[in-house]
Design an enzyme around this catalytic site. Sequence first.
Site, short mmCIF file in Angstrom:
data_model
loop_
_atom_site.label_atom_id
_atom_site.label_comp_id
_atom_site.label_asym_id
_atom_site.label_seq_id
_atom_site.Cartn_x
_atom_site.Cartn_y
_atom_site.Cartn_z
N CYS A 130 0.83 -1.21 0.00
CA CYS A 130 0.00 0.00 0.00
C CYS A 130 0.87 1.26 0.00
O CYS A 130 1.39 1.67 1.04
CB CYS A 130 -0.92 -0.01 1.21
N CYS A 133 -0.45 4.11 2.19
CA CYS A 133 -0.26 3.93 3.64
C CYS A 133 1.22 4.14 4.02
O CYS A 133 1.51 4.73 5.05
CB CYS A 133 -0.66 2.52 4.07
N ASP A 134 2.14 3.60 3.23
CA ASP A 134 3.53 3.49 3.68
C ASP A 134 4.55 4.32 2.90
O ASP A 134 5.71 4.39 3.29
CB ASP A 134 3.97 2.01 3.62
#
Length: 304
Positions: A130, A133-134
Site C-alpha cells: 500500500c 499507507c507506507d
Amino acid sequence: MYDVIVIGAGPAGMTAALYASRSNLSVVMIERGAPGGQMNNTAEVENYPGFESILGPELSDKMYNGSLKFGVKHEYGIISQLKDCGEYKEVYADDKVFQGKVVIIATGCEHRKLGVKGEEEFAGRGVSYCAVCDGAFFRNKKLFVVGGGDSAVEEATYLTQFASEVVIIHRRNELRAQKIIQDRAFANEKISFMWDSVVEEIIGDEMKVTGAKIRNVKTGEIQEQATDGFFIYVGLDPLTAPFSTNSLTNEEGWIPTNELMQTNIAGVYAVGDVREKKLRQITTAVGDGSIAGQEAFNFIESKQ
Ligand code: FAD
Ligand code: NAP
C-alpha cells in the site's frame, strides 16, 4: 429480519446499500474494516466521473456518508458463512447472525502475495502492499515496485514524490498497465525498469529490508541488488472463502453472475470486483451495486 444484507462496504456494497435503502428496504451493511475498500489504499483517482481528481480515502468518505442517507445500518463484522434457508438467508459474523430476504455479496478482492522467501518476514519492515499507507516512510530512499499492471505502475509514479529512485521489476518486457499510466511512468525521471525479471528472495538484516535476489528469466542470471523497500502489486485474489460451501464461485474463486447481478442462488447477488468480470474499477463496482440494489427491491416485491 432485514430486507437486504450487504456484505462489504467498498464502492459496490455502498452503492447497493444506497439503492436498496432508497427503495425503502431495510438494509444492513456489514464491513470488517474501514468503509471504502480498496479506495482507501488508492492515492489519486482520476477516472471517477464528477471529480477531475480525488484522493481515494476522500472518495471513500463521500460515498460512505451518501450511502447512509436513507437509513442503512452499518455494522462491523467479519462474515464467515452464508446459509441459504430458502425464503430467507442467514449471514454469520463473529458471534452474530443476521437474517435477510436478500444478500448482496460485495467483498471485493485483496492483493496477491509474491510468495518468495523474505516476503512474510519483512512485511511491515520494508515490504508493503500500500503506497498510500507506507510511501511517506521512504523519503529519499530507493524502492522496488513489483508488477506491470495499473496498480504497480500508477503507485510507482505516486511513490516518486517520496523516494529518490523507483525501480519497477516486471516479469515481461511489456507493461500491462493502461497506456496513459505507462506514458507517465516512462516520462518520470525517477522511474527505471528491470524487464524480464522476477524476485527470487527478499533479503535484509535484523531490522529491515536491505536488498533482493533478482533473476533474469531470459538469461537465468541471478543478481543481488540493494533497496530500502518493496511495494508489491502482482494482482488480486477474490475474497470468497466465506462462500466456499455455497457453490457460488468459479474455479478461480470469482462469482459468476448474469447482467442483473444474480448468482445461482435466488435472492443472492454479487457485485463489484468479486464478480467474474473483465473491468475491475470503481465505476463498474458502482454500476453493479446500483443494479443489485434495485434488483433486491424487484425480488422482494415479486415474493409478495
Ligand atoms: P473492494 O473495494 O475490494 O471492497 C470490498 C469490501 O469488502 C472491503 O472493504 C472489505 O474489507 C470487505 N470485506 C471483504 N471480505 C469481508 C468479510 N468476510 N466480511 C466483511 N467485510 C468484508 N479503480 C478505479 O476506478 N480507479 C483507480 O484509480 C483505481 N486505483 C486503484 C489502485 C489500487 C492500488 C488498487 C488495488 C485498486 C485500484 N482501483 C481503481 C480498483 C478499485 O479500487 C476497485 O475496482 C474497487 O474498489 C472495487 O470495489 P468493490 O466494492 O467491489 O470491492
Ligand atoms: P493485474 O492487472 O492483474 O496486474 C498484475 C501484474 O502483476 C501483471 O503485470 C502481472 O504480470 C504481474 N504478476 C502477476 N503475478 C506475478 C508474479 N507471481 N510475479 C511477478 N509478477 C506477477 O493487477 P493490478 O495491477 O493490481 O490491477 C487490478 C485491477 O484493478 C485491474 O482491473 C486494474 O485495471 C484495476 N486498477 C485500475 C486502476 C486505474 O484505473 N487507474 C489502478 C489500479 C488498478 P503479467 O503482465 O505478465 O501478467
